[in-house]
Write an enzyme that holds these catalytic residues in place. Sequence first.
Site, PDB file in Angstrom:
ATOM      1  CB  CYS A  54      -0.914   2.606   3.815  1.00 40.88           C
ATOM      2  SG  CYS A  54      -2.488   1.982   3.212  1.00 40.88           S
ATOM      3  CG  ASP A  55       2.871   1.435   4.562  1.00 42.50           C
ATOM      4  OD1 ASP A  55       2.337   1.925   5.574  1.00 42.50           O
ATOM      5  OD2 ASP A  55       2.729   0.251   4.227  1.00 42.50           O
TER       6      ASP A  55
ATOM      7  CB  CYS B 271      -0.933  -0.006   1.209  1.00 32.04           C
ATOM      8  SG  CYS B 271      -2.086   1.397   1.227  1.00 32.04           S
TER       9      CYS B 271
END
Length: 333
Positions: free
Chosen positions: A147-148, A144
């Site tokens: 996300c990261d 992701c």
Amino acid sequence: MRMRRERPASVVRHSRVLIIGSGPAGYTAAIYASRSALNPLLIEGPQPGGQLTITTDVENWPGDTRVQGPDLMMRMGEHARHVGAELISDYIVEVDLTTRPFAATGDTGDRYTADSVIIATGANARWLGLESEMRYRGQGVSACATCDGFFFRNRICAVVGGGNTAVEDALHLANFASEVYLVHRRDTLRADKANQARLFANRKIKVIWNAEVAEVLGDGGKVTGVRLTDVATGAQSMLTIDGLFVAIGHDPATSLFAGQLAMDEDGYILVTPGSTATSVPGVFAAGDVQDKHFRQAVVSAGMGCMAALEAEHFLIDVASASAPQPAAECISG
């Protein structure tokens, strides 16, 4: 002589709302359904808390500048219990959405019936299948970028894949990373032409064609590089990176509902636009099980809220329709 342990007899539980799956969508649905006095049952599934339980730092959850994924899911589960939801450690192996009430069977043998169902079984990222990849998940290997990606500011990253998701992840990472490599096993991309044009125009991104990741390299604590194999010649090379993002697709956990709910060609549950309502009245789908675009915890939580509110309205409408109607008065002339 060893005594045989008898398995407890199966039981049948009925609820107004049955929530299948946990994670942000399922837990939020349980919270809202409980606050509406619907006394929901939530079947947690084989991985209570979903994908966030294997995520380390989360920095995009509103109200928390930084929180561990497992801690966030534990708090959401505790919140659901606090407002009255019952969380059951079981996972569903069979469902029947053709009957009323709806019926489901757990791995324990217990049966669950319900007047409405919220599906929150999520989706699983496809991985490369490397032992080294599994070893460094959460330590530089991610599925992701949204996300990261923030954690890789001014670092070197690689994305594996050739579709729109991979190209969009590479473009997103270019906002943070100093360099981004897109590793693709073919000599052309599957992504649409507009995305490809943006990719090739970005000076931070370099495409490595006809290559596969053979091994993720690290120092035991974090990723330091990958070993690549040229698919045409078999030649091997090393690429120094700080983060590896796998973008080769997701598989929605919808096999239980095949043939009973309308789905798209990838197996995602189809819902009415602007709603969580599925093709079966009284059945709702929330989170990654129907969202193939955003795949964000906060989006899933919002869908869980929607599903619970829509289930409440559905049950009210059903109750109103089945209530005895007063006899019409006869007025004589």
